[in-house]
Design a protein around this motif. Structure first.
Motif, PDB file in Angstrom:
ATOM      1  N   VAL A  82     -25.053 -43.249  69.180  1.00 34.23           N
ATOM      2  CA  VAL A  82     -23.759 -43.038  68.531  1.00 34.23           C
ATOM      3  C   VAL A  82     -23.872 -41.953  67.466  1.00 34.23           C
ATOM      4  O   VAL A  82     -22.870 -41.477  66.949  1.00 34.23           O
ATOM      5  CB  VAL A  82     -23.182 -44.333  67.908  1.00 34.23           C
ATOM      6  N   ASP A  83     -25.115 -41.559  67.135  1.00 36.91           N
ATOM      7  CA  ASP A  83     -25.334 -40.559  66.092  1.00 36.91           C
ATOM      8  C   ASP A  83     -26.730 -39.974  66.239  1.00 36.91           C
ATOM      9  O   ASP A  83     -27.583 -40.555  66.906  1.00 36.91           O
ATOM     10  CB  ASP A  83     -25.193 -41.222  64.714  1.00 36.91           C
ATOM     11  N   TRP A  84     -26.952 -38.826  65.619  1.00 41.57           N
ATOM     12  CA  TRP A  84     -28.264 -38.185  65.566  1.00 41.57           C
ATOM     13  C   TRP A  84     -28.606 -37.967  64.106  1.00 41.57           C
ATOM     14  O   TRP A  84     -27.794 -37.418  63.354  1.00 41.57           O
ATOM     15  CB  TRP A  84     -28.237 -36.847  66.297  1.00 41.57           C
ATOM     16  N   LYS A  85     -29.804 -38.405  63.712  1.00 41.03           N
ATOM     17  CA  LYS A  85     -30.267 -38.287  62.327  1.00 41.03           C
ATOM     18  C   LYS A  85     -31.764 -38.002  62.342  1.00 41.03           C
ATOM     19  O   LYS A  85     -32.420 -38.188  63.360  1.00 41.03           O
ATOM     20  CB  LYS A  85     -30.040 -39.600  61.564  1.00 41.03           C
ATOM     21  N   PRO A  86     -32.327 -37.609  61.181  1.00 38.43           N
ATOM     22  CA  PRO A  86     -33.780 -37.399  61.127  1.00 38.43           C
ATOM     23  C   PRO A  86     -34.548 -38.691  61.441  1.00 38.43           C
ATOM     24  O   PRO A  86     -34.103 -39.788  61.096  1.00 38.43           O
ATOM     25  CB  PRO A  86     -34.028 -36.969  59.683  1.00 38.43           C
ATOM     26  N   LEU A  87     -35.679 -38.534  62.103  1.00 39.15           N
ATOM     27  CA  LEU A  87     -36.544 -39.662  62.428  1.00 39.15           C
ATOM     28  C   LEU A  87     -36.959 -40.361  61.135  1.00 39.15           C
ATOM     29  O   LEU A  87     -37.434 -39.707  60.204  1.00 39.15           O
ATOM     30  CB  LEU A  87     -37.784 -39.173  63.171  1.00 39.15           C
ATOM     31  N   PRO A  88     -36.788 -41.680  61.039  1.00 40.10           N
ATOM     32  CA  PRO A  88     -37.191 -42.403  59.816  1.00 40.10           C
ATOM     33  C   PRO A  88     -38.681 -42.238  59.517  1.00 40.10           C
ATOM     34  O   PRO A  88     -39.515 -42.108  60.416  1.00 40.10           O
ATOM     35  CB  PRO A  88     -36.854 -43.864  60.147  1.00 40.10           C
ATOM     36  N   LYS A  89     -39.003 -42.261  58.230  1.00 45.38           N
ATOM     37  CA  LYS A  89     -40.368 -42.003  57.760  1.00 45.38           C
ATOM     38  C   LYS A  89     -41.419 -42.925  58.373  1.00 45.38           C
ATOM     39  O   LYS A  89     -42.545 -42.509  58.597  1.00 45.38           O
ATOM     40  CB  LYS A  89     -40.427 -42.109  56.233  1.00 45.38           C
ATOM     41  N   GLN A  90     -41.060 -44.181  58.654  1.00 45.44           N
ATOM     42  CA  GLN A  90     -42.073 -45.108  59.154  1.00 45.44           C
ATOM     43  C   GLN A  90     -42.643 -44.697  60.517  1.00 45.44           C
ATOM     44  O   GLN A  90     -43.678 -45.184  60.934  1.00 45.44           O
ATOM     45  CB  GLN A  90     -41.545 -46.547  59.215  1.00 45.44           C
ATOM     46  N   TYR A  91     -41.981 -43.761  61.218  1.00 47.58           N
ATOM     47  CA  TYR A  91     -42.468 -43.319  62.531  1.00 47.58           C
ATOM     48  C   TYR A  91     -43.213 -41.987  62.473  1.00 47.58           C
ATOM     49  O   TYR A  91     -43.741 -41.532  63.475  1.00 47.58           O
ATOM     50  CB  TYR A  91     -41.295 -43.197  63.510  1.00 47.58           C
ATOM     51  N   LEU A  92     -43.258 -41.347  61.324  1.00 52.83           N
ATOM     52  CA  LEU A  92     -43.851 -40.013  61.232  1.00 52.83           C
ATOM     53  C   LEU A  92     -45.345 -40.001  61.528  1.00 52.83           C
ATOM     54  O   LEU A  92     -45.851 -39.074  62.140  1.00 52.83           O
ATOM     55  CB  LEU A  92     -43.576 -39.390  59.864  1.00 52.83           C
TER      56      LEU A  92
END
Length: 171
Positions: A153-163
């Motif tokens: 439903v949206d596109w956002k930066p990948l959350p930090k916990q997955y970096l």
């Protein structure tokens, strides 16, 4: 693709001009009447736009088309670190991420049940998701038994916990 290739240089120049306008990629894509996912591919040098798209871009940026082929500034050429990718988010707030590799095959599954595709790499799967409207991917169900398809439903930066998991992936 090398940093010196024409598609990469073109994309960097478009990004530079867009950022001078103070517009997000999504806002600019809407303004230029171009899909946001395609705009992302252009800016990353992963697309080679047709003349009609170059015309849309130059009109939206308020410049002559030839301006898009000028070299980008040095600041744009040398990013300080690898950018955090935008990923699709589902209605429940979860996102497509590196932990969604299927346990048995080690692959990422994207698409609906009738049009399922599997990819070995996160970025490869992400690039395919960018072409889907809407993006759909497979994730384990809350119970951990089986899996389900979720829709973006949206596109956002990948959350930090997955970096951290992302650093081991090749782009």
């Amino acid at each position: 693709m090398s940093l010196n290739s024409l598609p990469v240089q073109f994309g960097l120049r478009v990004r530079e001009l867009r950022m001078k306008m103070g517009l997000s990629q999504e806002d600019f894509a809407n303004h230029a009447e171009i899909a946001r996912s395609y705009m992302s591919r252009v800016e990353r040098g992963k697309a080679e736009p047709k003349f009609s798209v170059i015309q849309k871009l130059s009109t939206a940026l308020g410049v002559e088309p030839k301006t898009l082929f000028e070299p980008p500034s040095e600041a744009v050429k040398r990013p300080s670190s690898k950018p955090i990718p935008n990923v699709p988010f589902a209605k429940d707030g979860t996102c497509f991420n590196p932990s969604l590799r299927q346990a048995q095959t080690g692959e990422f599954a994207v698409g609906s049940k009738t049009d399922r595709r599997k990819f070995k790499g996160f970025y490869e799967a992400l690039h395919y998701l960018e072409t889907m409207h809407p993006a759909e991917w497979v994730r384990p169900t809350a119970s951990g038994k089986g899996s389900g398809v979720v829709v973006a439903v949206d596109w956002k930066p990948l959350p930090k916990q997955y970096l951290k998991a992302l650093r081991s992936e090749k782009s």
